[in-house]
Design an enzyme around this catalytic site. Structure first.
Site, PDB file in Angstrom:
ATOM      1  N   HIS A 146       7.875   4.178   1.899  1.00 20.31           N
ATOM      2  CA  HIS A 146       7.212   3.524   0.755  1.00 20.31           C
ATOM      3  C   HIS A 146       8.012   2.734  -0.010  1.00 20.31           C
ATOM      4  O   HIS A 146       9.150   3.297  -0.257  1.00 20.31           O
ATOM      5  CB  HIS A 146       6.300   4.280   0.359  1.00 20.31           C
ATOM      6  CG  HIS A 146       5.277   4.464  -1.224  1.00 20.31           C
ATOM      7  ND1 HIS A 146       4.360   3.593  -0.851  1.00 20.31           N
ATOM      8  CD2 HIS A 146       6.048   4.393  -2.435  1.00 20.31           C
ATOM      9  CE1 HIS A 146       3.230   3.073  -2.034  1.00 20.31           C
ATOM     10  NE2 HIS A 146       4.582   3.603  -2.869  1.00 20.31           N
ATOM     11  N   ALA A 157      16.584  -2.893   1.361  1.00 17.35           N
ATOM     12  CA  ALA A 157      17.180  -1.229   0.848  1.00 17.35           C
ATOM     13  C   ALA A 157      16.037  -1.138   1.978  1.00 17.35           C
ATOM     14  O   ALA A 157      16.756   0.286   2.971  1.00 17.35           O
ATOM     15  CB  ALA A 157      16.583  -0.689   0.261  1.00 17.35           C
ATOM     16  N   MET A 182      -0.945  -1.029   7.006  1.00 14.80           N
ATOM     17  CA  MET A 182      -2.396  -0.238   5.549  1.00 14.80           C
ATOM     18  C   MET A 182      -3.383   0.677   5.517  1.00 14.80           C
ATOM     19  O   MET A 182      -3.889  -0.203   4.905  1.00 14.80           O
ATOM     20  CB  MET A 182      -2.125  -1.694   5.155  1.00 14.80           C
ATOM     21  CG  MET A 182      -0.628  -2.471   3.986  1.00 14.80           C
ATOM     22  SD  MET A 182       0.619  -1.643   3.702  1.00 14.80           S
ATOM     23  CE  MET A 182       0.084  -1.790   1.953  1.00 14.80           C
ATOM     24  N   GLY A 195       6.448  -7.006   9.726  1.00 18.22           N
ATOM     25  CA  GLY A 195       7.430  -5.453  11.026  1.00 18.22           C
ATOM     26  C   GLY A 195       9.191  -5.293  10.366  1.00 18.22           C
ATOM     27  O   GLY A 195       9.241  -5.867  11.618  1.00 18.22           O
ATOM     28  N   SER A 196       9.177  -6.201   9.038  1.00 20.00           N
ATOM     29  CA  SER A 196      10.536  -6.169   9.315  1.00 20.00           C
ATOM     30  C   SER A 196      11.007  -4.599   9.269  1.00 20.00           C
ATOM     31  O   SER A 196      12.542  -4.737   9.810  1.00 20.00           O
ATOM     32  CB  SER A 196      11.144  -6.794   8.136  1.00 20.00           C
ATOM     33  OG  SER A 196      10.405  -6.169   6.919  1.00 20.00           O
ATOM     34  N   ASP A 228       0.934   9.084   0.260  1.00 18.58           N
ATOM     35  CA  ASP A 228       2.189   8.762  -0.679  1.00 18.58           C
ATOM     36  C   ASP A 228       2.736  10.380  -1.189  1.00 18.58           C
ATOM     37  O   ASP A 228       3.281  10.415  -2.080  1.00 18.58           O
ATOM     38  CB  ASP A 228       2.206   8.004  -1.172  1.00 18.58           C
ATOM     39  CG  ASP A 228       2.110   6.499  -0.292  1.00 18.58           C
ATOM     40  OD1 ASP A 228       2.797   6.485   0.668  1.00 18.58           O
ATOM     41  OD2 ASP A 228       1.075   5.804  -1.239  1.00 18.58           O
TER      42      ASP A 228
HETATM   43  C1  GAR Z   1       7.199  -2.556   3.099  1.00 17.44           C
HETATM   44  O1  GAR Z   1       7.660  -2.781   2.278  1.00 17.44           O
HETATM   45  C2  GAR Z   1       6.446  -1.735   3.154  1.00 17.44           C
HETATM   46  O2  GAR Z   1       7.071  -0.202   2.308  1.00 17.44           O
HETATM   47  C3  GAR Z   1       5.369  -1.136   2.385  1.00 17.44           C
HETATM   48  O3  GAR Z   1       4.839  -2.742   3.398  1.00 17.44           O
HETATM   49  C4  GAR Z   1       5.974  -3.673   3.486  1.00 17.44           C
HETATM   50  C5  GAR Z   1       5.673  -3.788   5.023  1.00 17.44           C
HETATM   51  O4  GAR Z   1       6.405  -4.915   5.367  1.00 17.44           O
HETATM   52  N1  GAR Z   1       4.435  -0.091   2.899  1.00 17.44           N
HETATM   53  C6  GAR Z   1       3.861   0.268   1.948  1.00 17.44           C
HETATM   54  O5  GAR Z   1       3.388  -0.052   0.661  1.00 17.44           O
HETATM   55  C7  GAR Z   1       3.187   1.437   2.664  1.00 17.44           C
HETATM   56  N2  GAR Z   1       1.899   1.893   1.173  1.00 17.44           N
HETATM   57  P1  GAR Z   1       7.375  -4.648   7.031  1.00 17.44           P
HETATM   58  O6  GAR Z   1       6.135  -5.408   7.693  1.00 17.44           O
HETATM   59  O7  GAR Z   1       8.617  -6.673   6.612  1.00 17.44           O
HETATM   60  O8  GAR Z   1       8.122  -3.675   7.654  1.00 17.44           O
END
Ligand code: GAR
Length: 196
Positions: A111, A175, A92, A14-15, A147
């Site tokens: 993405h 980013a 996901m 969840g960043s 996507d």
């Molecule tokens: C992020 O890099 C996001 O773009 C990716 O999962 C990560 C979640 O990080 N999403 C996907 O790959 C979706 N297809 P987070 O939980 O720290 O926000």
């Protein structure tokens, strides 16, 4: 102006959710995070939401008999909270065509690649395997195809010699934390100004 009532769907750290929570502290940012839904009970993003005083729900896909039932449970929760905009942030699960159609024009995703390159899972590994020298992240509207929806914004980052999936993912993630709040803010503003 009343903020656009927004839900964030997560599966993990969840960043990106945190970046949105931080952006929402600014009164001028047009989205308000009203609900966080995770399909995983141990997702750290739930803790981030609770710390920020945001309502949370766990809707575990394993408790449902098929994608339709799972998506219906999410839809019910979104309706119960009068959600106007949904942001997928590291969520996901693949959503059904019915669900994405119901939320057409009201659901964004981030993405970790420059779409249309490297759709689907492990986008960072796909970029490394392809040998590209530039990758990045994309914020787009969600449509039934994975996507594939209209692009709201993109941010490019270099792929450096010796990068691993981990180092490239971290550079892209930094980013993402800038791009997602920018795009959600812009889109929510458009919803208020031009939406029906
Ligand atoms: C992020 O890099 C996001 O773009 C990716 O999962 C990560 C979640 O990080 N999403 C996907 O790959 C979706 N297809 P987070 O939980 O720290 O926000």
């Amino acid at each position: 102006m009343q903020k656009v009532k927004t839900a964030v769907l997560i599966s993990g750290s969840g960043s990106n959710l945190q970046a949105l929570i931080d952006a929402a502290k600014d009164d001028a940012w047009p989205a308000g995070i009203a609900l966080v839904i995770s399909n995983k009970a141990d997702a750290y993003g739930l803790t981030r939401a609770e710390r920020a005083g945001i309502a949370t729900m766990v809707i575990d896909h394993r408790d449902y008999d098929g994608r339709e039932a799972f998506d219906t449970a999410i839809d019910d929760a979104l309706q119960d909270h009068a959600i106007e905009l949904v942001c997928l942030a590291g969520f996901m699960r693949i959503l059904t065509a019915d669900f994405t159609t119901n939320w057409k024009g009201r659901m964004l995703n981030i993405h970790p690649s420059l779409l249309p390159s490297f759709r689907g899972i492990n986008a960072q590994k796909q970029a490394l395997d392809a040998g590209v020298k530039i990758s990045g992240c994309t914020v787009h509207l969600v449509t039934p195809d994975l996507d594939d929806g209209p692009i709201i914004g993109q941010s490019a980052v270099p792929v450096k010699d010796g990068d691993t999936v981990e180092t490239l993912s971290q550079r892209i993630l930094a980013a993402e934390h800038v791009l997602y709040p920018e795009c959600v803010g812009k889109y929510a503003g458009w919803m208020r100004e031009y939406g029906g």
